[in-house]
Each structure stands twice: as C-alpha cells, then as structure tokens.
Scaffold this active site. Sequence first.
Site, PDB file in Angstrom:
ATOM      1  N   ASP A   1      33.154  41.983 -35.649  1.00  0.00           N
ATOM      2  CA  ASP A   1      32.011  41.152 -36.241  1.00  0.00           C
ATOM      3  C   ASP A   1      33.002  40.051 -37.221  1.00  0.00           C
ATOM      4  O   ASP A   1      32.168  38.999 -37.278  1.00  0.00           O
ATOM      5  CB  ASP A   1      31.399  42.435 -37.192  1.00  0.00           C
ATOM      6  CG  ASP A   1      30.318  42.764 -36.451  1.00  0.00           C
ATOM      7  OD1 ASP A   1      29.582  42.136 -35.857  1.00  0.00           O
ATOM      8  OD2 ASP A   1      30.010  43.992 -36.887  1.00  0.00           O
TER       9      ASP A   1
ATOM     10  N   GLU B   1      34.203  43.353 -42.469  1.00  0.00           N
ATOM     11  CA  GLU B   1      33.735  42.530 -41.199  1.00  0.00           C
ATOM     12  C   GLU B   1      32.911  41.573 -41.495  1.00  0.00           C
ATOM     13  O   GLU B   1      32.513  40.715 -40.709  1.00  0.00           O
ATOM     14  CB  GLU B   1      33.238  43.519 -40.204  1.00  0.00           C
ATOM     15  CG  GLU B   1      32.052  44.558 -40.883  1.00  0.00           C
ATOM     16  CD  GLU B   1      31.500  45.839 -40.038  1.00  0.00           C
ATOM     17  OE1 GLU B   1      31.729  45.628 -38.750  1.00  0.00           O
ATOM     18  OE2 GLU B   1      31.044  46.468 -40.429  1.00  0.00           O
TER      19      GLU B   1
ATOM     20  N   CYS C   1      39.908  48.810 -36.894  1.00  0.00           N
ATOM     21  CA  CYS C   1      39.096  49.338 -35.789  1.00  0.00           C
ATOM     22  C   CYS C   1      38.460  48.697 -34.876  1.00  0.00           C
ATOM     23  O   CYS C   1      37.799  48.963 -34.026  1.00  0.00           O
ATOM     24  CB  CYS C   1      38.327  50.528 -36.364  1.00  0.00           C
ATOM     25  SG  CYS C   1      36.995  49.925 -37.392  1.00  0.00           S
TER      26      CYS C   1
ATOM     27  N   HIS D   1      29.032  61.067 -14.478  1.00  0.00           N
ATOM     28  CA  HIS D   1      29.860  62.435 -14.647  1.00  0.00           C
ATOM     29  C   HIS D   1      30.918  62.252 -13.743  1.00  0.00           C
ATOM     30  O   HIS D   1      32.046  62.850 -14.051  1.00  0.00           O
ATOM     31  CB  HIS D   1      29.112  63.634 -14.282  1.00  0.00           C
ATOM     32  CG  HIS D   1      28.919  64.532 -15.603  1.00  0.00           C
ATOM     33  ND1 HIS D   1      27.658  64.959 -15.566  1.00  0.00           N
ATOM     34  CD2 HIS D   1      29.769  64.681 -16.651  1.00  0.00           C
ATOM     35  CE1 HIS D   1      27.719  65.815 -16.780  1.00  0.00           C
ATOM     36  NE2 HIS D   1      28.908  65.446 -17.585  1.00  0.00           N
TER      37      HIS D   1
END
Length: 570
Positions: free
Chosen positions: A454, A430, A501, A188
């Site tokens: 990938d 991919e 992406c 955190h």
Amino acid sequence: MNLKGIGASRGIAIAKVFELKHYDIKVEKKSITNIDLEINKLNNAINLAVEQIEKIKSIASKNLDAEHAAVFDAHIQVATDPMLKDEMVNIIRDENVVAEFAVEEVSKKYVDMFSSMEDEYMKERAADIKDVSQKIIFNLLGIVKEDLTTINEEVIIVGVDLTPSETSQLNKKYVKGFATDIGGRTSHSAIMARSLEIPAVLGIGNITEKVESGDIIAINGSTGEVFINPSKEVIAKLEKEILEEEKLKKLLETFKNKPSVSKDGHHIEIAGNIGSPQDVSGVLNASGDAVGLFRSEFLYMDSQDWPNEEDQYKAYKEVLSKMNGRKVIIRTLDIGGDKTLKYFKFPQEMNPFLGYRAIRFCLDRKDVFKTQLRALIRASEFGKLGIMFPMIATIDEFKNAKAFFDEVYQEVKKEYPNISNQIEVGMMVEIPAAAVNCENFCKYADFVSIGTNDLIQYSMAADRMSEKVSYLYQPLNPSILRLIKMTIDGAHKQNKWVGMCGEMAGDLQAIPILLGLGLDEFSMSASSILQARELVSRINYKDAQELANRCLNADNEEEVIKILKSDLKW
Ligand code: PEP
Ligand code: MG
C-alpha cells in the site's frame, strides 16, 4: 509442443506419461423394489469407503505432514456424517431409487453449495465431498480404481484431475510430477503437491487429449510450462535447471534452524506472512524466526457472518501455540478496498482504497473491533503476541485504537487472569503521512511494520490493482527508499523495532538495500524465507549500508537496479 497451465508446485520433472483413467460415470435413476436391501447396500458401501479412507490416511501420514494428512479425518467425517446419510436414505425411501442415485443427489447439493461460494478456499472444499461420494458410488457399482501405490517406474501422472486421496498416495520415488486439465493453486491436490514437494502443473485445459501413456513430457511447476515429447535441446536445458534447483535446495536446507545474520554478524529476523492457521506449517518448515503478519481478514472473508469471539480465539490460539514461543504479529481487521464481505455492504465510494476501510472502519464499528480484540487478548496466554493496526494515518487514530485496546484488555483481564501482560501494540506504516512522521508515532507504538504494497500505491498515486499504471509500482524507486529510511530512522530514534511485511521484504533485489537501511524484521511468504536467509549470510552489513546510501541518491529505479547489478559481490 508446449502447453501452459498454472504452476502449482515448484520444480522441474521429465518422465514418461502415466495416464490416469478418467471415469465419467453417469448415475442412472433406476427404480428398486426392496428398499431395505438398498439401504443395506448403501451402509456396506459407506463402511467400505471408510475402510478405504483409513488405509489412504495411513499411507498419507507417512508421505505428508500431519496438517495435510488431516484432510482424511475430514473425509471420514463426511463419510460417516449421519445427516448426509439420513438425506440419502430418505431419497431411497421416498423415491424408490438405487442408492448410487441418492448418493449423487446429496453430493450434488453440497458440492453446488460449496462451489457457489465466492471464496476460493471454500470452493475447493467441494472437492472433498466429491472425493468421498465418488468412493461410495464406485463401491456401489463395484468399480475398482487403479492403485497408484503400485507404480514402480519413473512417471509423470496426467489426468483430468487428481483427487486429494490420489495425490496423497503418490510415491515420490517414482512419481516425478503431475499435470492435470483442471485445478488451481488453492486446490487440495496443489496444496498436497507442495507439501510432498512434487512438481505440479494444473489447469492446463486439455492435456489429457494431447498425450498418451508412453509419451515423454516435461513440466515446470514454477512457470506452468509443459513440453510434450521435448527436443534434445529442451531436455538438456531443463536438466541443467534441475541440477541448479537441486543444488540450491541442498544449500538452502543447510540454512534451516540457523540464525538470520549477515556475514559480519548483524542479526535480523526473517519471518513469515500467513493468512490462516494452516499456513503456520510452511513458516515452521522454513524455520522462520516469527510470524510477522497474520492477515486476520481472511477469517472474516471465509465466514458467512461476522466471526464470533470463540472462533477467532481458537484461530489465534492455534497460531500462537504452533509457533511455540516465537513472536506472532496479528494484524487487526483490514477490510474494505478490494477486500469485501458477503454479509456487510460497504458504502459506495469513488475511491474505496482511500475510503472507509481498515482501522477507519474498526474505530467506527467498535462492536466488531471489540470482538476481535477480546479474542486476541484471550489468546495471548499461548505465546508471544503482538498486534498491529492497519492503515494508520494520524497519531490520534493510533492513540484511539490503543486506548480502546487498553480498555478491552482491563475487561478481559478480570475474566481471564492468565493473559499475557506483554502484548506489543504496533501499527502498519502504509500511508506516507505515517512514514514521514514515524518518529512521533513511535512515542506511542511499540513497533511498526512497513506495508509496502500500500505504501507504494499511495506514494506513487498508482492503484495497485491497475494494469495500466503498474509501471509506477516501483519498490526500488529512490523516493520509496527514502520513505522507508525515514520510517526506520524515526522508529529507531524512539528505540522501537521496524519490520516490513509487504512483498518487497521478500524481494531478493531489495533485501541488501533494506538490510543497509537498518530494517530489523523482514516478513515474507514462507517459500522465500530460506533464500532470504542465505542471501543475508553473504552480505556484509557495512557494505549494505554503503550500497543503500548510493541507491538513495540515484535518479530513478533503473539506476538503482544498475547499482545492484554492478555490485557483483551478491
Ligand atoms: C501491505 O500493504 O504491504 C500489506 C502487507 O498489506 P496488504 O497487502 O494486506 O494490504
Ligand atoms: Mg496493506
């Protein structure tokens, strides 16, 4: 002397050390005679802790964005949780012991439970319970901790650890950074440091033993380097880097809320990749044009059992609502390979990356797939949703997945008439088989998004997790560039848009080539968005096309890098 830790929040800082006192309190199991008095003490300590957290929350809400300040609502929930309090009271009653012992026992139980979870995020939640129970124990023992809000000179805080409460109170004007013995990128305090934009290096191991208040230290939150009493030369070098960082930061600020467009007016989309609804704030802060990839598997990996429709619906709805009309592409479950689940045993396979995973799993386990599709379709009411299937290898796989989607859509439509009728249904490219034949896949898919992480591993037959063959992981290899070109050209022939992406989309070296190849959407980690937009604004699309052509004809990755370096325009 130099030390090395985990760069948890970027930026360089040089300042005097402020040593945070470490309280190593050993709570003793002391007996009591008056149980009611002890329970009364516990109640008072809890009430005081709630007041303290409320105060921290009001300071934090000025320093932090709403999302991160909300952690203190969670702290108040922990402090006022009746079940936790009952457990404490029962220990006081049953064992005739002091309240602080009861608090510690209950806290230990839950901290151990969270810490033993495999998931990093859940592990870190133990810090919230520790933070709250420490406050209650300190109140019971009458210990008053130093007030960090009163720091009024420039310092770097050095401590064993910084609790979320401590981090959120830091005043950026004086606290230039912090360095701790323990902690990591998902703790955190790291998340808050990034939100506050304070440089931080965590997990250094022994920094508290190496420095004293008054020493000068320099920290680099990107590299994790720490310099204790640095030489004049090191300071001069770091100061130069600080100036450069500041210049870049100012420049990038001017690219917020601007269109993503090349120098000669070619528009693209620069989107963000996210793994949870909390990550949307990063994309919004960087004014990303869209979410290009929501890796939905993290919902499954954070869960103790298959997540139900309602929980998934809430998560997807949250992302779509927060993006407020901007496109959100959610990838359906991409599990298997290196991504495992606590509650499902995948079959033993020689090559799990080539095995039972992603869409192959979903088409086999329609029950799991249907729950996710229902949640996605229901959430479509709240924004501009696209979904995509991972690891598609054949046109039939895509058609089967799409047909199942259509069937589920009709079913949901009857129950929820307000759902969108414009959900785009696309696929990840991919696997090389999909890249080379993208034109035909795009007779059916509304869009494609290239998953280079990938695609490279499958094209080069090089495991993305293996150190030994990592030299084959070459995004700029002309063979990879040619596969990307085939994908883009194929999709464009069918008038479909193409995104990327995988990590390559945010790689500043690759961006000019990808732009030249005609990529429509670049989806990357939120922290890269503004830099990518700035870079694209300096490039002529025409020049990028010419550059891409030269790169496609290079012999190897080295030659491509040489071409890029010789092109000093960018
Ligand atoms: C990819 O393969 O490029 C991708 C984006 O998916 P992941 O990294 O989640 O496998
Ligand atoms: Mg992938």
